[in-house]
Motif scaffolding. Structure first.
Motif, PDB file in Angstrom:
ATOM      1  N   PHE A   1       0.831  -1.194   0.000  1.00  0.00           N
ATOM      2  CA  PHE A   1       0.000   0.000   0.000  1.00  0.00           C
ATOM      3  C   PHE A   1       0.871   1.251   0.000  1.00  0.00           C
ATOM      4  O   PHE A   1       1.955   1.267   0.594  1.00  0.00           O
ATOM      5  N   ASP A   2       0.374   2.302  -0.642  1.00  0.00           N
ATOM      6  CA  ASP A   2       1.045   3.596  -0.561  1.00  0.00           C
ATOM      7  C   ASP A   2       0.889   4.149   0.851  1.00  0.00           C
ATOM      8  O   ASP A   2      -0.200   4.084   1.428  1.00  0.00           O
ATOM      9  N   GLU A   3       1.946   4.706   1.396  1.00  0.00           N
ATOM     10  CA  GLU A   3       1.889   5.271   2.739  1.00  0.00           C
ATOM     11  C   GLU A   3       1.678   6.779   2.609  1.00  0.00           C
ATOM     12  O   GLU A   3       2.587   7.582   2.789  1.00  0.00           O
ATOM     13  N   VAL A   4       0.439   7.110   2.276  1.00  0.00           N
ATOM     14  CA  VAL A   4       0.053   8.488   1.976  1.00  0.00           C
ATOM     15  C   VAL A   4      -1.193   8.863   2.769  1.00  0.00           C
ATOM     16  O   VAL A   4      -1.860   8.007   3.347  1.00  0.00           O
ATOM     17  N   VAL A   5      -1.515  10.143   2.769  1.00  0.00           N
ATOM     18  CA  VAL A   5      -2.633  10.655   3.567  1.00  0.00           C
ATOM     19  C   VAL A   5      -3.950   9.993   3.176  1.00  0.00           C
ATOM     20  O   VAL A   5      -4.743   9.578   4.034  1.00  0.00           O
ATOM     21  N   ALA A   6      -4.208   9.897   1.886  1.00  0.00           N
ATOM     22  CA  ALA A   6      -5.486   9.361   1.408  1.00  0.00           C
ATOM     23  C   ALA A   6      -5.267   8.572   0.130  1.00  0.00           C
ATOM     24  O   ALA A   6      -4.290   8.781  -0.585  1.00  0.00           O
ATOM     25  N   ALA A   7      -6.198   7.651  -0.164  1.00  0.00           N
ATOM     26  CA  ALA A   7      -6.146   6.803  -1.362  1.00  0.00           C
ATOM     27  C   ALA A   7      -4.950   5.848  -1.326  1.00  0.00           C
ATOM     28  O   ALA A   7      -4.395   5.502  -2.373  1.00  0.00           O
ATOM     29  N   ASN A   8      -4.576   5.396  -0.127  1.00  0.00           N
ATOM     30  CA  ASN A   8      -3.453   4.468  -0.018  1.00  0.00           C
ATOM     31  C   ASN A   8      -3.729   3.133  -0.702  1.00  0.00           C
ATOM     32  O   ASN A   8      -2.801   2.385  -1.013  1.00  0.00           O
TER      33      ASN A   8
ATOM     34  N   GLN B   1     -12.232  16.184   3.015  1.00  0.00           N
ATOM     35  CA  GLN B   1     -12.114  16.995   1.805  1.00  0.00           C
ATOM     36  C   GLN B   1     -11.205  18.192   2.037  1.00  0.00           C
ATOM     37  O   GLN B   1     -11.367  19.241   1.415  1.00  0.00           O
ATOM     38  N   ASP B   2     -10.239  18.037   2.933  1.00  0.00           N
ATOM     39  CA  ASP B   2      -9.235  19.079   3.141  1.00  0.00           C
ATOM     40  C   ASP B   2      -8.166  18.960   2.060  1.00  0.00           C
ATOM     41  O   ASP B   2      -8.075  17.953   1.354  1.00  0.00           O
ATOM     42  N   LEU B   3      -7.318  19.989   1.937  1.00  0.00           N
ATOM     43  CA  LEU B   3      -6.338  20.019   0.861  1.00  0.00           C
ATOM     44  C   LEU B   3      -5.362  18.843   0.889  1.00  0.00           C
ATOM     45  O   LEU B   3      -5.111  18.229  -0.157  1.00  0.00           O
ATOM     46  N   PRO B   4      -4.772  18.463   2.044  1.00  0.00           N
ATOM     47  CA  PRO B   4      -3.843  17.318   2.030  1.00  0.00           C
ATOM     48  C   PRO B   4      -4.500  16.039   1.501  1.00  0.00           C
ATOM     49  O   PRO B   4      -3.866  15.280   0.758  1.00  0.00           O
ATOM     50  N   ALA B   5      -5.754  15.795   1.871  1.00  0.00           N
ATOM     51  CA  ALA B   5      -6.439  14.585   1.410  1.00  0.00           C
ATOM     52  C   ALA B   5      -6.719  14.646  -0.090  1.00  0.00           C
ATOM     53  O   ALA B   5      -6.516  13.664  -0.817  1.00  0.00           O
TER      54      ALA B   5
ATOM     55  N   SER C   1      -3.472  14.268  -2.034  1.00  0.00           N
ATOM     56  CA  SER C   1      -3.017  12.879  -1.990  1.00  0.00           C
ATOM     57  C   SER C   1      -3.790  12.020  -2.990  1.00  0.00           C
ATOM     58  O   SER C   1      -3.200  11.236  -3.749  1.00  0.00           O
ATOM     59  N   ARG C   2      -5.105  12.160  -3.015  1.00  0.00           N
ATOM     60  CA  ARG C   2      -5.921  11.388  -3.962  1.00  0.00           C
ATOM     61  C   ARG C   2      -5.556  11.735  -5.409  1.00  0.00           C
ATOM     62  O   ARG C   2      -5.535  10.855  -6.280  1.00  0.00           O
ATOM     63  N   TYR C   3      -5.274  13.006  -5.643  1.00  0.00           N
ATOM     64  CA  TYR C   3      -4.916  13.468  -6.983  1.00  0.00           C
ATOM     65  C   TYR C   3      -3.600  12.841  -7.442  1.00  0.00           C
ATOM     66  O   TYR C   3      -3.504  12.309  -8.564  1.00  0.00           O
TER      67      TYR C   3
END
Length: 302
Positions: A172-179, A215-219, A222-224
């Protein structure tokens, strides 16, 4: 000691009120191992979890997010099959009967149907619809096998052979969202014996503060980024027709100002992303997002 047939991996963060419900929905069996990986800022202990289920409790640095917790679970898992669950969701009563009817089959990846509810009321929600449609359309020959394999971009409501994950060292990606998106794309792409099953095995919850409702900017960023990488992988592997539209992210970036929009646009250029992919469905997607946001406004964190 009996061989472990199924490893259930559960990343946990600040969901202690829900975790026992999930654990108690897992069948009691010596051939099932349950692995809870806590990545909460304040670590939990066994005394905090009210259940009689036998489980392993591991810990992950919160900075590795849910993806890191899942990766730690994968390193620990010994089961023939891997099943993922989110701490605030739970399994249906017949789930493990369905799983055990398939453990000896030659498949290496199986998708199932799910139900979905609002966590606070247990009234039906619609988070399951798009994934159930993937299963239904594949069964009825209304979409291709690649569409089924590559559009089911969540880790739950699946059985995944551990040998598939290990062979290609998929993580899995170790990211804020969409891991979970690239993990799902890679397992779908590399699977050699794929199947779907129409049984409902999993219940998705809509819960205030959950990652899916951020739906904050970091999330959003990350999804983008994950979507750009997903599309890049598909293009590199001669599957460009299965790319996802990025226009919704460009649109959402506008509320954070012109500089943020230009950052998003530059990222598209850097990845050589055609921002007009899926233009025929833009209006429909926009209306869908607006409708879902209005319907679920009390659960969304901005």
């Amino acid at each position: 000691m009996e061989q472990i047939e199924i490893s259930v991996i559960i990343p946990h963060k600040d969901s202690l009120d829900c975790l026992p419900r999930l654990l108690n929905s897992i069948q009691l069996s010596e051939t099932i191992e349950i692995i809870v990986v806590d990545n909460s800022p304040i670590p939990i202990s066994r005394d905090d979890i009210k259940t009689d289920r036998k489980y392993k409790l591991l810990y992950s640095d919160p900075k590795r997010y849910a993806g890191g917790a899942r990766n730690i679970g994968l390193e620990e898992a010994t089961g023939k099959w891997i099943i993922f669950a989110d701490a605030d969701d739970f399994f249906t009563k017949s789930a493990f009967k369905t799983f055990y009817s398939l453990v000896d089959r030659e498949f290496d990846l199986i998708y199932f149907k799910s139900a979905s509810v609002y966590d606070d009321t247990l009234m039906p929600s619609d988070r399951n619809i798009q994934f159930n449609e993937i299963v239904d359309k594949y069964i009825s020959d209304k979409n291709s096998e690649n569409e089924a394999r590559l559009f089911f971009v969540v880790p739950w409501a699946k059985m995944i052979k551990k040998s598939l994950i290990d062979k290609y060292h998929i993580r899995f990606d170790e990211v804020v969202a969409a891991n979970d998106v690239m993990f799902s794309i890679l397992t779908g792409y590399y699977s050699t014996k794929f199947a779907v099953d129409s049984h409902e095995v999993y219940v998705i919850t809509t819960r205030q503060g959950s990652l899916a409702n951020r739906q904050d900017l970091p999330a959003i960023l990350s999804r983008y980024h994950v979507t750009l990488r997903r599309n890049q992988f598909l293009k590199q592997n001669n599957l460009p027709e299965y790319q996802a539209s990025v226009m919704i992210y460009l649109y959402m970036s506008l509320k954070f100002g012109f500089k943020t929009f230009m950052l998003f646009l530059w990222q598209a250029v850097r990845y050589r992303q055609n921002i007009f992919i899926g233009y025929k469905t833009w209006l429909r997607s926009y209306k869908k997002v607006k409708y879902e946001n209005k319907k679920n406004v009390r659960y969304i964190v901005k």
